[in-house]
Enzyme design. Sequence first.
Site, PDB file in Angstrom:
ATOM      1  NE  ARG A 130     -48.769  75.047  79.395  1.00 61.82           N
ATOM      2  CZ  ARG A 130     -48.920  76.446  79.501  1.00 61.82           C
ATOM      3  NH1 ARG A 130     -48.605  77.184  78.544  1.00 61.82           N
ATOM      4  NH2 ARG A 130     -49.302  77.236  80.781  1.00 61.82           N
TER       5      ARG A 130
ATOM      6  CG  HIS B 204     -48.789  69.728  89.608  1.00 63.13           C
ATOM      7  ND1 HIS B 204     -48.840  71.139  88.995  1.00 63.13           N
ATOM      8  CD2 HIS B 204     -49.650  69.140  89.038  1.00 63.13           C
ATOM      9  CE1 HIS B 204     -49.719  71.171  88.141  1.00 63.13           C
ATOM     10  NE2 HIS B 204     -50.396  69.799  88.243  1.00 63.13           N
TER      11      HIS B 204
ATOM     12  CG  ASP C 121     -50.192  78.414  83.925  1.00 63.44           C
ATOM     13  OD1 ASP C 121     -50.459  77.254  84.193  1.00 63.44           O
ATOM     14  OD2 ASP C 121     -50.936  79.169  83.081  1.00 63.44           O
TER      15      ASP C 121
ATOM     16  CG  LEU D  48     -41.963  86.604 102.410  1.00 61.24           C
ATOM     17  CD1 LEU D  48     -41.803  87.726 101.409  1.00 61.24           C
ATOM     18  CD2 LEU D  48     -41.375  85.463 101.807  1.00 61.24           C
TER      19      LEU D  48
HETATM   20  C1  IPE Z   1     -54.032  79.499  87.248  1.00 59.56           C
HETATM   21  O1  IPE Z   1     -53.711  78.419  86.336  1.00 59.56           O
HETATM   22  C2  IPE Z   1     -54.172  78.990  88.457  1.00 59.56           C
HETATM   23  C3  IPE Z   1     -53.014  78.604  89.136  1.00 59.56           C
HETATM   24  C4  IPE Z   1     -51.885  78.713  88.788  1.00 59.56           C
HETATM   25  C5  IPE Z   1     -53.092  77.869  90.577  1.00 59.56           C
HETATM   26  P1  IPE Z   1     -54.695  77.611  85.180  1.00 59.56           P
HETATM   27  O2  IPE Z   1     -53.472  76.909  84.547  1.00 59.56           O
HETATM   28  O3  IPE Z   1     -55.485  76.679  86.171  1.00 59.56           O
HETATM   29  O4  IPE Z   1     -55.586  78.698  84.462  1.00 59.56           O
HETATM   30  P2  IPE Z   1     -56.043  78.527  83.155  1.00 59.56           P
HETATM   31  O5  IPE Z   1     -57.007  77.515  83.271  1.00 59.56           O
HETATM   32  O6  IPE Z   1     -55.083  78.267  82.109  1.00 59.56           O
HETATM   33  O7  IPE Z   1     -56.615  80.161  82.991  1.00 59.56           O
HETATM   34  C1  IPE Z   2     -49.844  75.397  87.327  1.00 57.54           C
HETATM   35  O1  IPE Z   2     -49.390  74.647  86.266  1.00 57.54           O
HETATM   36  C2  IPE Z   2     -50.253  74.858  88.496  1.00 57.54           C
HETATM   37  C3  IPE Z   2     -51.836  74.907  89.060  1.00 57.54           C
HETATM   38  C4  IPE Z   2     -52.749  75.273  88.173  1.00 57.54           C
HETATM   39  C5  IPE Z   2     -51.928  73.913  90.254  1.00 57.54           C
HETATM   40  P1  IPE Z   2     -50.698  73.843  85.204  1.00 57.54           P
HETATM   41  O2  IPE Z   2     -50.967  72.540  85.889  1.00 57.54           O
HETATM   42  O3  IPE Z   2     -51.634  74.719  84.981  1.00 57.54           O
HETATM   43  O4  IPE Z   2     -49.647  73.771  84.079  1.00 57.54           O
HETATM   44  P2  IPE Z   2     -50.121  73.841  82.422  1.00 57.54           P
HETATM   45  O5  IPE Z   2     -50.682  75.089  82.272  1.00 57.54           O
HETATM   46  O6  IPE Z   2     -50.871  72.620  82.280  1.00 57.54           O
HETATM   47  O7  IPE Z   2     -48.821  73.559  81.708  1.00 57.54           O
HETATM   48 MG    MG Z   3     -52.105  76.142  83.456  1.00 57.11          MG
END
Ligand code: IPE
Ligand code: IPE
Ligand code: MG
Length: 233
Positions: A21, A34, A17, A128
């Site tokens: 940001r 991403h 995650d 793995l």
């Molecule tokens: C969880 O992250 C899903 C993945 C990392 C793929 P999100 O960013 O989607 O989760 P929430 O919305 O903050 O709970």
């Molecule tokens: C996690 O990063 C990746 C996916 C959910 C695909 P985010 O896209 O949720 O990044 P933030 O949480 O907005 O920073």
């Molecule tokens: Mg996120």
Amino acid sequence: MTIQTQNMPEHIAIIMDGNGRWAKKRNRPRLFGHNAGMKTLKKIVRASSDFGIKILTVYAFSTENWKRSEDEVSGLMKIAVDYFTSEVKELHENNVKVNVIGDLKRLSPKVLDAAQKAMALTENNSGLIFNVALNYGGRDEIVSAVKALMNDGIAADEVTEEMLANKLYTAGMPDPDLVLRTSGEKRISNFLLWQMAYSEIFFIDTLWPDFDEAAYLELIEAYQKRNRTYGSA
Ligand code: IPE
Ligand code: IPE
Ligand code: MG
């Protein structure tokens, strides 16, 4: 990098995650984040093989992530296709077995095809096990498992934890020993709900694109210091 081989986690699961940001801090679009996150993933897969981890499960796209903008969703799907097609050779050379988990029915033919090709090529590899959770939801997985038991004609009284576990995407695999979520959010977001019953959970503030091998080693070392009692005194 050297690692203590005693008390190694067999199965590590990661909620990757913070990509959005990370990009925002740089005034760049979310997809830039991403793409950077994908680079981190490549490093962490290699490091997992090097450290002798048996199973790595990463949360790439949740059943809830369809709520994002069409641009972001299609960008993420494109990254998944690119990843499976461009990385599969190296993964195969490194004896990694790719296993895409989640409700694959909702994926586009392109994504499904790339995922299936990667799985087929690496199917017999013994290194793995790399689970990529794509359109994955923990509740959805449990509901599917219950349906599968019912379709098998199992009577309610006969259902055991083991039977249910054997209908999950992770059937036959040990539960994650260590679950990591990056980015400072302290929630599970529908990941591996059943399998996480006794996992050691780590929340760190690092945004996923900034995570690296050194931080990964540190995480494993922190895990090795934890005392797992599973309810015993
Ligand atoms: C969880 O992250 C899903 C993945 C990392 C793929 P999100 O960013 O989607 O989760 P929430 O919305 O903050 O709970
Ligand atoms: C996690 O990063 C990746 C996916 C959910 C695909 P985010 O896209 O949720 O990044 P933030 O949480 O907005 O920073
Ligand atoms: Mg996120």
